[in-house]
Motif scaffolding. Sequence first.
Motif, PDB file in Angstrom:
ATOM      1  N   GLY A  19       4.845 -14.485  -0.161  1.00  0.00           N
ATOM      2  CA  GLY A  19       5.379 -14.643   0.892  1.00  0.00           C
ATOM      3  C   GLY A  19       6.391 -12.995   0.627  1.00  0.00           C
ATOM      4  N   SER A  20       7.327 -12.986  -0.626  1.00  0.00           N
ATOM      5  CA  SER A  20       7.804 -11.982  -0.987  1.00  0.00           C
ATOM      6  C   SER A  20       7.590 -10.977  -0.915  1.00  0.00           C
ATOM      7  CB  SER A  20       8.803 -12.162  -2.306  1.00  0.00           C
ATOM      8  OG  SER A  20       9.572 -13.353  -2.476  1.00  0.00           O
ATOM      9  N   LEU A  21       6.425 -10.607  -1.166  1.00  0.00           N
ATOM     10  CA  LEU A  21       4.749  -9.849  -1.617  1.00  0.00           C
ATOM     11  C   LEU A  21       4.904  -9.466   0.434  1.00  0.00           C
ATOM     12  CD1 LEU A  21       2.692  -9.959  -4.094  1.00  0.00           C
ATOM     13  CD2 LEU A  21       4.648  -8.924  -3.794  1.00  0.00           C
ATOM     14  N   LEU A  22       4.645  -9.851   1.167  1.00  0.00           N
ATOM     15  CA  LEU A  22       4.285  -9.728   2.627  1.00  0.00           C
ATOM     16  C   LEU A  22       5.524  -9.018   3.242  1.00  0.00           C
ATOM     17  CD1 LEU A  22       2.546 -13.293   4.050  1.00  0.00           C
ATOM     18  CD2 LEU A  22       1.894 -10.562   3.509  1.00  0.00           C
ATOM     19  N   ASN A  23       6.557  -9.922   2.563  1.00  0.00           N
ATOM     20  CA  ASN A  23       7.977  -8.762   3.209  1.00  0.00           C
ATOM     21  C   ASN A  23       8.234  -7.364   2.395  1.00  0.00           C
ATOM     22  OD1 ASN A  23       8.302 -11.450   4.789  1.00  0.00           O
ATOM     23  ND2 ASN A  23       9.672 -12.299   3.032  1.00  0.00           N
ATOM     24  N   GLY A  24       8.156  -7.479   1.454  1.00  0.00           N
ATOM     25  CA  GLY A  24       8.105  -6.484   0.878  1.00  0.00           C
ATOM     26  C   GLY A  24       6.924  -5.639   1.282  1.00  0.00           C
ATOM     27  N   ILE A  25       5.983  -5.514   1.149  1.00  0.00           N
ATOM     28  CA  ILE A  25       5.228  -4.286   2.175  1.00  0.00           C
ATOM     29  C   ILE A  25       5.344  -3.760   3.324  1.00  0.00           C
ATOM     30  CG2 ILE A  25       2.732  -3.759   2.198  1.00  0.00           C
ATOM     31  CD1 ILE A  25       1.794  -5.746   0.458  1.00  0.00           C
ATOM     32  N   THR A  26       5.826  -5.123   4.161  1.00  0.00           N
ATOM     33  CA  THR A  26       6.804  -4.964   5.311  1.00  0.00           C
ATOM     34  C   THR A  26       7.463  -3.669   5.564  1.00  0.00           C
ATOM     35  OG1 THR A  26       5.493  -6.805   6.156  1.00  0.00           O
ATOM     36  CG2 THR A  26       7.079  -5.523   7.776  1.00  0.00           C
ATOM     37  N   LEU A  27       8.186  -3.688   4.782  1.00  0.00           N
ATOM     38  CA  LEU A  27       9.366  -2.892   4.656  1.00  0.00           C
ATOM     39  C   LEU A  27       9.369  -1.483   4.541  1.00  0.00           C
ATOM     40  CD1 LEU A  27      11.723  -5.915   3.519  1.00  0.00           C
ATOM     41  CD2 LEU A  27      12.098  -4.880   5.621  1.00  0.00           C
ATOM     42  N   HIS A  74      12.856   4.997  -3.029  1.00  0.00           N
ATOM     43  CA  HIS A  74      12.608   5.400  -3.599  1.00  0.00           C
ATOM     44  C   HIS A  74      12.081   7.102  -3.070  1.00  0.00           C
ATOM     45  CE1 HIS A  74      12.470   2.068  -5.444  1.00  0.00           C
ATOM     46  NE2 HIS A  74      12.511   2.294  -6.920  1.00  0.00           N
ATOM     47  N   PRO A  75      12.468   7.911  -1.935  1.00  0.00           N
ATOM     48  CA  PRO A  75      12.005   8.808  -1.254  1.00  0.00           C
ATOM     49  C   PRO A  75      11.411   9.531  -2.072  1.00  0.00           C
ATOM     50  CG  PRO A  75      14.830   9.114  -1.601  1.00  0.00           C
ATOM     51  CD  PRO A  75      14.483   7.717  -2.785  1.00  0.00           C
ATOM     52  N   HIS A  76      11.604  10.049  -3.225  1.00  0.00           N
ATOM     53  CA  HIS A  76      11.435  11.127  -4.742  1.00  0.00           C
ATOM     54  C   HIS A  76       9.837  10.576  -4.512  1.00  0.00           C
ATOM     55  CE1 HIS A  76      14.816  13.635  -4.797  1.00  0.00           C
ATOM     56  NE2 HIS A  76      15.811  12.495  -4.772  1.00  0.00           N
ATOM     57  N   ALA A  77       9.586   8.774  -4.631  1.00  0.00           N
ATOM     58  CA  ALA A  77       8.316   8.573  -5.644  1.00  0.00           C
ATOM     59  C   ALA A  77       7.414   8.220  -4.385  1.00  0.00           C
ATOM     60  CB  ALA A  77       8.770   7.321  -6.655  1.00  0.00           C
ATOM     61  N   SER A  78       7.845   7.805  -3.647  1.00  0.00           N
ATOM     62  CA  SER A  78       6.989   7.439  -2.595  1.00  0.00           C
ATOM     63  C   SER A  78       7.114   8.124  -1.357  1.00  0.00           C
ATOM     64  CB  SER A  78       6.803   6.230  -2.627  1.00  0.00           C
ATOM     65  OG  SER A  78       8.047   5.705  -2.160  1.00  0.00           O
ATOM     66  N   ASP A  79       6.535   7.279  -0.122  1.00  0.00           N
ATOM     67  CA  ASP A  79       6.366   8.398   1.022  1.00  0.00           C
ATOM     68  C   ASP A  79       7.590   7.318   1.758  1.00  0.00           C
ATOM     69  OD1 ASP A  79       5.267  10.568   2.107  1.00  0.00           O
ATOM     70  OD2 ASP A  79       3.341   9.539   1.060  1.00  0.00           O
ATOM     71  N   GLY A  80       6.862   5.564   1.444  1.00  0.00           N
ATOM     72  CA  GLY A  80       7.506   4.645   1.910  1.00  0.00           C
ATOM     73  C   GLY A  80       8.180   3.779   0.760  1.00  0.00           C
ATOM     74  N   SER A  81       9.345   2.618   0.675  1.00  0.00           N
ATOM     75  CA  SER A  81       9.975   1.936  -0.392  1.00  0.00           C
ATOM     76  C   SER A  81      10.521   1.333  -0.025  1.00  0.00           C
ATOM     77  CB  SER A  81      10.586   3.094  -1.601  1.00  0.00           C
ATOM     78  OG  SER A  81      11.036   4.005  -1.149  1.00  0.00           O
ATOM     79  N   SER A  82      10.225   0.219  -1.213  1.00  0.00           N
ATOM     80  CA  SER A  82      11.836  -0.623  -0.482  1.00  0.00           C
ATOM     81  C   SER A  82      12.120  -1.787  -1.670  1.00  0.00           C
ATOM     82  CB  SER A  82      11.242  -1.768   0.828  1.00  0.00           C
ATOM     83  OG  SER A  82      10.854  -3.429   0.047  1.00  0.00           O
ATOM     84  N   ILE A 142      11.673  -7.406  -6.054  1.00  0.00           N
ATOM     85  CA  ILE A 142      10.490  -6.402  -5.935  1.00  0.00           C
ATOM     86  C   ILE A 142      10.818  -5.029  -5.545  1.00  0.00           C
ATOM     87  CG2 ILE A 142       7.820  -6.542  -4.464  1.00  0.00           C
ATOM     88  CD1 ILE A 142       8.608  -9.463  -4.692  1.00  0.00           C
ATOM     89  N   ILE A 143       9.655  -4.393  -6.179  1.00  0.00           N
ATOM     90  CA  ILE A 143      10.051  -3.090  -6.035  1.00  0.00           C
ATOM     91  C   ILE A 143       8.614  -2.977  -5.059  1.00  0.00           C
ATOM     92  CG2 ILE A 143      10.085  -0.303  -5.868  1.00  0.00           C
ATOM     93  CD1 ILE A 143      11.692  -1.560  -8.384  1.00  0.00           C
ATOM     94  N   THR A 144       8.264  -2.517  -3.546  1.00  0.00           N
ATOM     95  CA  THR A 144       7.181  -1.394  -3.422  1.00  0.00           C
ATOM     96  C   THR A 144       7.628  -0.381  -2.907  1.00  0.00           C
ATOM     97  OG1 THR A 144       7.158  -4.272  -2.542  1.00  0.00           O
ATOM     98  CG2 THR A 144       5.803  -2.183  -1.534  1.00  0.00           C
TER      99      THR A 144
END
Lengths: 246, 265, 306
Positions: free
Chosen positions: A137-145, A32-40, A49-51
Amino acid sequence: MSRLEIYSPEGLRLDGRRWNELRRFESSINTHPHASDGSSYLEQGNNKIITLVKGPKEPTSRSQVDTNKALLRISVNITQFSKFERSKSSHRNERRVLEMQTALVRTFEKNVMLNLYPRTLIDIEIHVLQQDGGIMGSLLNGITLALIDAGIAMYDYISGISVGLYDTTPLLDVNSLEETAMSSVTLGVVGKSEKLSLLLVEDKIPLDRMETVLAIGIAGAHRIRDLMDEELRSHAEKRVANASSR
Amino acid sequence: MVLSVAEKSYLYDSLASKPSIRPDGRLPHQFRPIEIFTNFLPSSDGSSRIIASDGSECIVSIKSKVVDHSIENDLVQVDINVAGERDDSIIVETLSSLMNKVLKSNKGIDTSKLQLTKKYSFKIFIDVLIISSYSYPASLISFSIFSALKATKLPKLVSSFDDLEVEELPMFHDYDLVTLDVNPPLVFVLAIVGDNIFIDPASNETEVANNGLIVTWSNGKVISPIKTLALNDRYINGFNPLLLKNGIKLVEQYGQNIADALENL
Amino acid sequence: MAKEIEISNSESKFLLEALRQNYRLDGRSFSQFRDVKIAFGDEYGDVTIEMGKTKVHCRISCQITQPYEDRPFEGLFLISTENSPMAGPQFENGNNTNEDEVLIARIIEKAVRRSGALDIEGLCIVAGSKCWAVRADVHFLNCDGGFIDASCIAVMAGLLHFRKPDITVHGEQVIMHPVDEREPVPLGILHVPICVTFSFFNPMDTEENIKGDTNAEITIIDATLKEELLRDGVLTVTLNKNREVVQVSKAGGLPMDALSLMECCRKAYAITEEITDKITYVLKKDEKRRNKFADLLTSENARETS
């Protein structure tokens, strides 16, 4: 309802995995390059999960300014359609979700170099489109990315995983059917070390089995770290190739 | 979007001139490119994800439940969730009341298509999640509800239709599914600048619009609700009633093309 | 608006330096739990716990209500934790959405309610229509750290001490006998979970903690308020005497080596045993106090002597 066979005598689980196998792990960054500075976008089994990481940016209110470090804020939106049965009420402001948010903030506070971004706000927004066990666990991974995509300085990866204990067999990366049938442990492991940033046990587990469960969990988390690392490197290679061909 | 006075004045003049010039070179009736993915959520009966070229994104999930329609007469429920907004914020409330009006009017979703037996019907839950939006998201939402409903497959009934004589619960086939055959209306957002009217205004165009229109379209015809919409808080003023006619004409002319495009993904 | 407690730089430096040199301000060793004082009130299910300056009161009560529709064979059990400015200026009245307060409430909930410490099926009177609703109200009277540990002990001691009125069931009709008419009955307690909280301090810099392998982090048990304010990480382990881990919560904070966390669990088990025995002992003593004349009145006694 007939009792499902969680772990067959042949050593197979409900979805055909063996005890030490991870679920399908697919991730992509900069979705999501438009909506945020970093996304996964992360698919771990049927967890989707979208982060979105927004920031470091100027805080909206004066009270959020910390002159020494950045303020980290995480909001988890578990959609009403995320489970098989649609939930009647919105999960926002539920105590369970508030607890998750606090745990995530406290995990990443120690791992992100917040002192490099004084007077700013780093806002992380998570949308759980679908959940199928081991969500923390998945939330942690999503945030890290997403944090890596945003280019925010961190000490190391944090990879998350849940391990269940079925009788005496630890089962790696549990899905929701397994999660309801047995007790499970969620770990947040720092990089390739054996250090745990997050450790949650919500149901009874014999004290003497804990050590094996943790060992399997740490091994699984290291594998996830490698999978995330691979994805990040291939993404970076693509970007470099695009930039140089221009 | 924050624009300077000079930028706004330039934008306004170019949009209001005859013929009009849009900043991205589009024609008045032209949409920006959109990307749509459908059925990516296996635990929902239908789903779609729509991404506009400016990065606006909307996710829709359709879930169903069997209900007794003599007790439950509300067979369609729309819930809208905008990231970063509270559930009782103005934008969320106006959008959900608009979408409920659009989908529940008698020209909206044909509820007879949801009937299973004489006693039971499917109730469908439409959950909308807006991840990000840069201009008024009404048409984005309606497009993604449209494509999600078109992609929705519901379990196939195997028990008999007449269950008033013999009491029985509806039974479904183990794996056969039937496509839900409904024609939900589409919502178009138009911007009025001077004496010109545009479909699908981008965020910079909404900044200088004198007024906005919401026009609903279904099966080749423009239907209610049609209403005005304040797109910004600086330039808003009245408009020539003829423009309303032009706007309706524009939607009538191109609505079918959009519906066809969304249907033949 | 609640007031955050601030600790002065010199005081925090002093405390941390003392920890580095193996000293705690109250003279305890790192793995020493504060002495737990359990006091019962006149009525059943009225407990006050004191651990150092921390004081927690718990009151168990019950009434007959309708069970949840989807769980007709189960009674209701509710734990409510109420923070008030009485415990300290950092707490606000009626606002329980503060991060720490949510965590306290959730951990007690998981430790006692979700782990099935109370046999809720035993609270069923008439399936689907009548059941007991047991309620534990935890009040924090004074805060000097260790709220979770203290309130868990308070709730468990309260549940073990509590007696619900005896009932007779005739079909759908239920007669509740007042406590002074018939001996009230105790609740079914399946196990006694005990929470032990560990606090972590990082004596070195962050890089050493994450990348190094010295594992020099300081671990202390049962922190006081000042130690709680300065700690870098926290771990709450809940165990019972059956060597079962009931709940573990390390919600972020300082990353810790897995083996040291296991070590914490083992240390916690020793404390759990100690506290469980203490609760049993105090309960017995209270029982004796209540039934002063029991020895004289029972006929069994008479037979034994003859």
